[in-house]
Design a protein around this motif. Structure first.
Motif, PDB file in Angstrom:
ATOM      1  N   ILE A   1      -5.373  -2.373  -5.901  1.00  0.00           N
ATOM      2  CA  ILE A   1      -5.273  -3.245  -4.723  1.00  0.00           C
ATOM      3  C   ILE A   1      -6.333  -4.348  -4.808  1.00  0.00           C
ATOM      4  O   ILE A   1      -6.032  -5.524  -4.562  1.00  0.00           O
TER       5      ILE A   1
ATOM      6  N   ILE B   1       0.807  -1.219   0.000  1.00  0.00           N
ATOM      7  CA  ILE B   1       0.000   0.000   0.000  1.00  0.00           C
ATOM      8  C   ILE B   1       0.843   1.273   0.000  1.00  0.00           C
ATOM      9  O   ILE B   1       0.369   2.333   0.419  1.00  0.00           O
TER      10      ILE B   1
ATOM     11  N   THR C   1      -0.642  -4.487  -6.420  1.00  0.00           N
ATOM     12  CA  THR C   1      -0.367  -3.428  -5.450  1.00  0.00           C
ATOM     13  C   THR C   1       1.042  -2.913  -5.589  1.00  0.00           C
ATOM     14  O   THR C   1       1.923  -3.579  -6.138  1.00  0.00           O
TER      15      THR C   1
END
Length: 175
Positions: free
Chosen positions: A169, A130, A174
């Motif tokens: 995601i 992330i 990601t």
């Protein structure tokens, strides 16, 4: 019922949340009632549905574990639970079920919960996949001092980028 059925997804989400200590177990009897109404047939579901939200949390967890076992959901490791919830939250952002900033904040909170269990990477959040989203979430801090239309434009841009990052995601791609 398949893993893609909405109630199975809700039960899986509850299982993952519970694994991370993020579940209010008092909600489990109502979730079991919903499952019964949607056709899930298991003795453990009926038993959990018949419990009060005020039943001791350990008893509710034990019954919920029986439900999950009967439906072959889980068990999740902490990291698997966080990964699962990360993708669910990302899909919720993409679908508009939750606001971009709120969803990003919840995903960032997941990273904080399991960050020590993820591989280290070159950037904050990269071990949990992330890094981009984390940067976008904290970009809101950079625009706090802006006013009016200028601030609104920057907020909209960041929110659009968060939705795009969440789309990646949710798809499993990601950064």
């Amino acid at each position: 019922m398949t893993a893609h059925h909405p109630i199975i997804k809700r039960l899986s989400r509850a299982a993952a949340s519970d694994r991370l200590g993020m579940l209010d177990v008092a909600t489990l009897p109502a979730l079991a009632c919903d499952a019964m109404l949607l056709g899930v047939e298991a003795d453990a579901i009926a038993q959990l549905a018949g419990e009060s939200p005020h039943t001791h949390p350990a008893e509710l967890r034990d019954l919920f574990s029986e439900v999950l076992q009967a439906l072959e959901i889980g068990p999740f490791s902490r990291l698997e639970a966080a990964e699962f919830l990360k993708r669910v939250l990302a899909r919720d952002v993409v679908d508009g079920a939750i606001a971009a900033r709120d969803g990003a904040g919840q995903i960032v909170a997941l990273e904080r919960e399991v960050g020590d269990e993820t591989p280290t990477g070159p950037y904050a959040g990269s071990g949990f996949g992330i890094a981009e989203l984390l940067g976008l979430y904290y970009a809101f801090d950079d625009i706090e001092s802006l006013q009016g239309a200028r601030k609104a434009r920057h907020v909209a841009e960041i929110e659009t980028e968060i939705v795009d990052a969440c789309r990646r995601i949710a798809a499993g791609a990601t950064a």
